[in-house]
Design a protein around this motif. Structure first.
Motif, PDB file in Angstrom:
ATOM      1  N   PHE A  29      -3.431   4.340   5.954  1.00 19.78           N
ATOM      2  CA  PHE A  29      -3.112   4.345   4.546  1.00 19.78           C
ATOM      3  C   PHE A  29      -4.128   5.151   3.792  1.00 19.78           C
ATOM      4  O   PHE A  29      -5.268   5.289   4.187  1.00 19.78           O
ATOM      5  N   ASP A  30      -3.673   5.607   2.717  1.00 20.97           N
ATOM      6  CA  ASP A  30      -4.552   6.349   1.831  1.00 20.97           C
ATOM      7  C   ASP A  30      -5.618   5.399   1.269  1.00 20.97           C
ATOM      8  O   ASP A  30      -5.309   4.311   0.809  1.00 20.97           O
ATOM      9  N   GLU A  31      -6.837   5.846   1.327  1.00 16.67           N
ATOM     10  CA  GLU A  31      -7.920   4.990   0.846  1.00 16.67           C
ATOM     11  C   GLU A  31      -7.801   4.689  -0.647  1.00 16.67           C
ATOM     12  O   GLU A  31      -8.201   3.626  -1.095  1.00 16.67           O
ATOM     13  N   THR A  32      -7.270   5.640  -1.383  1.00 15.33           N
ATOM     14  CA  THR A  32      -7.170   5.414  -2.830  1.00 15.33           C
ATOM     15  C   THR A  32      -6.149   4.325  -3.130  1.00 15.33           C
ATOM     16  O   THR A  32      -6.345   3.508  -4.031  1.00 15.33           O
ATOM     17  N   VAL A  33      -5.090   4.307  -2.344  1.00 14.42           N
ATOM     18  CA  VAL A  33      -4.110   3.242  -2.501  1.00 14.42           C
ATOM     19  C   VAL A  33      -4.788   1.913  -2.205  1.00 14.42           C
ATOM     20  O   VAL A  33      -4.605   0.922  -2.897  1.00 14.42           O
ATOM     21  N   PHE A  34      -5.596   1.964  -1.183  1.00 15.54           N
ATOM     22  CA  PHE A  34      -6.257   0.753  -0.786  1.00 15.54           C
ATOM     23  C   PHE A  34      -7.216   0.234  -1.835  1.00 15.54           C
ATOM     24  O   PHE A  34      -7.406  -0.958  -2.007  1.00 15.54           O
TER      25      PHE A  34
ATOM     26  N   SER B 214       0.826  -1.206   0.000  1.00  9.64           N
ATOM     27  CA  SER B 214       0.000   0.000   0.000  1.00  9.64           C
ATOM     28  C   SER B 214       0.867   1.265   0.000  1.00  9.64           C
ATOM     29  O   SER B 214       0.437   2.296  -0.489  1.00  9.64           O
ATOM     30  N   VAL B 215       2.048   1.150   0.540  1.00  9.22           N
ATOM     31  CA  VAL B 215       2.950   2.310   0.553  1.00  9.22           C
ATOM     32  C   VAL B 215       3.751   2.380  -0.746  1.00  9.22           C
ATOM     33  O   VAL B 215       3.790   3.415  -1.417  1.00  9.22           O
ATOM     34  N   LEU B 216       4.355   1.247  -1.118  1.00 14.12           N
ATOM     35  CA  LEU B 216       5.261   1.276  -2.279  1.00 14.12           C
ATOM     36  C   LEU B 216       4.519   1.430  -3.615  1.00 14.12           C
ATOM     37  O   LEU B 216       5.120   1.829  -4.611  1.00 14.12           O
TER      38      LEU B 216
END
Ligand SMILES: [Zn+2]
Ligand SMILES: [Zn+2]
Length: 397
Positions: free
Chosen positions: A108-113, A82-84
């Motif tokens: 974490f950013d929801e969009t990443v999720f 989710s970060v990378l």
């Protein structure tokens, strides 16, 4: 509610994060995200994605039930991904490490999720874990089995019969041949779920999928239904179904008629029809498997002097020779006069037990004759064991 993918709890994350603020790094050091995914720091987006897919598939809780270690590795990999996978997050992580991406909010950013779930959906929702999530229901299903009861006369069960049972069942609609659509029309993709059959709701890190209520999870809707079946593809009918009952069945026998149950929705395989038999009792024959039994009374004279008596069978009269000196309770076997063996060859036997009737209401003359007889008969009244007495019961064939 269907569980799609797998989120990781904010609590776990914050606890880990807290090790940075209180400085106790020694025991709770978070692993490097690149190390977790097993990629170089220079790895491309695609390399990160495929590394994560591999790990997620390997450690997914659906594949490793009750394995906390696997779950932990799955969460760890998901967190790293989710970060990378996010350019900005990755840049911050590259510069400041864990502190860089966890500062201020710690989530974490929801969009990443969202992206993360899309990846999981591809892997877990549809192909690998069919049924666990995301899988579209299919219209085509096997029709239901039906059960009907059928009453038979004793002889019908013995010799078999051809009859019919009234069945109320769904049959494939002839107008649309089961499709449910009006002539020339086809089902269209459901707009609510875009054909997925499920609608996803984002709840924090969790993605919850629910069966689409517009299409009931089918992914398609019929906008122009067949007028006859109103889009169901089947119509309810009352029908007399021809039923062949084989010889030798008995009370409680269940006959399966393959494919005579309900038609399957939208062209699915038909169910089976089970006919449960209820057989009436006979006036004097009793069945035991394929054998028949009955009791015939004989007079003391017939039992003593012997006689030929007429015994009814299911196939006509039989002359039974009762030999001289037949004891009460003697059973005679008449071969092959029983019930045909179901799905086999031959028939059982008929067992006739003779019961010697003690005469009552004697005339004066009869009484004199018996008294005269009594004077000449040697009578043995000493007791015997029951088991010995039972041995008098003989069987003739
Ligand atoms: Zn129809
Ligand atoms: Zn839908």
């Amino acid at each position: 509610m269907v569980w799609v993918g797998h989120g990781f709890s904010r609590d776990v994350y914050l606890n880990k994060n807290s090790c940075f603020t209180d400085g106790s790094l020694a025991t709770n050091t978070k692993r490097d995200y690149y190390e977790i995914l097993g990629v170089e720091r220079s790895a491309s987006e695609q390399e990160i994605k495929s590394a994560y897919r591999k790990l997620a598939m390997q450690h997914h809780p659906d594949r490793n039930p009750n394995d906390p270690a696997a779950e932990e590795r799955f969460k760890e990999a998901s967190e790293a991904y989710s970060v990378l996978a996010d350019g900005d997050k990755r840049a911050a992580y590259d510069r400041f490490g864990h502190a860089g991406v966890n500062a201020g909010g710690g989530g974490f950013d929801e969009t990443v999720f969202h992206d993360f779930h899309d990846i999981l959906g591809d892997f877990f929702g549809f192909d690998l874990f069919g049924g666990r999530g995301g899988q579209r229901r299919t219209r085509v299903q096997r029709g239901a089995d039906l059960r009907e009861d059928l009453n038979l006369e004793f002889e019908e069960a013995v010799f078999g019969t051809e009859t019919s049972v009234n069945v109320r069942r769904h049959e494939t609609c002839e107008d649309c041949r089961g499709a449910g659509t009006a002539p020339g029309k086809a089902p269209v993709t459901c707009r609510t779920c875009a054909g997925h059959g499920q609608v996803r709701h984002q709840q924090g890190f969790f993605s919850i999928a629910r069966t689409c209520s517009t299409c009931q999870g089918l992914g398609q809707v019929i906008t122009d239904p067949c007028l006859k079946c109103k889009g169901h593809g089947r119509v309810l009918r009352q029908r007399a179904v021809e039923t062949k009952v084989p010889a030798g069945v008995e009370d409680g026998t269940r006959i399966r008629f393959s494919g005579l149950g309900e038609a399957g929705p939208f062209g699915g395989q038909a169910g089976d029809l089970y006919v449960v038999l209820h057989v009436k009792e006979h006036a004097f024959f009793e069945r035991e498997g394929s054998d028949l039994q009955c009791v015939v009374p004989v007079s003391i004279v017939q039992a003593t002097l012997g006689a030929e008596i007429k015994v009814p069978t299911l196939r006509g009269e039989h002359t039974l020779k009762v030999p001289e000196g037949t004891q009460p309770g003697t059973t005679f076997r008449i071969k092959n006069q029983g019930v045909p063996i179901l799905n086999g060859r031959g028939s059982g036997d008929l067992f006739v037990e003779v019961r010697v009737q003690t005469p009552t209401k004697l005339s004066k003359r009869q009484r004199e004759l018996l008294q005269e007889l009594s004077g000449t008969l040697k009578v043995e009244n000493s007791p015997q064991r029951r088991s010995l007495f039972g041995k008098m019961k003989e069987m003739f064939s």
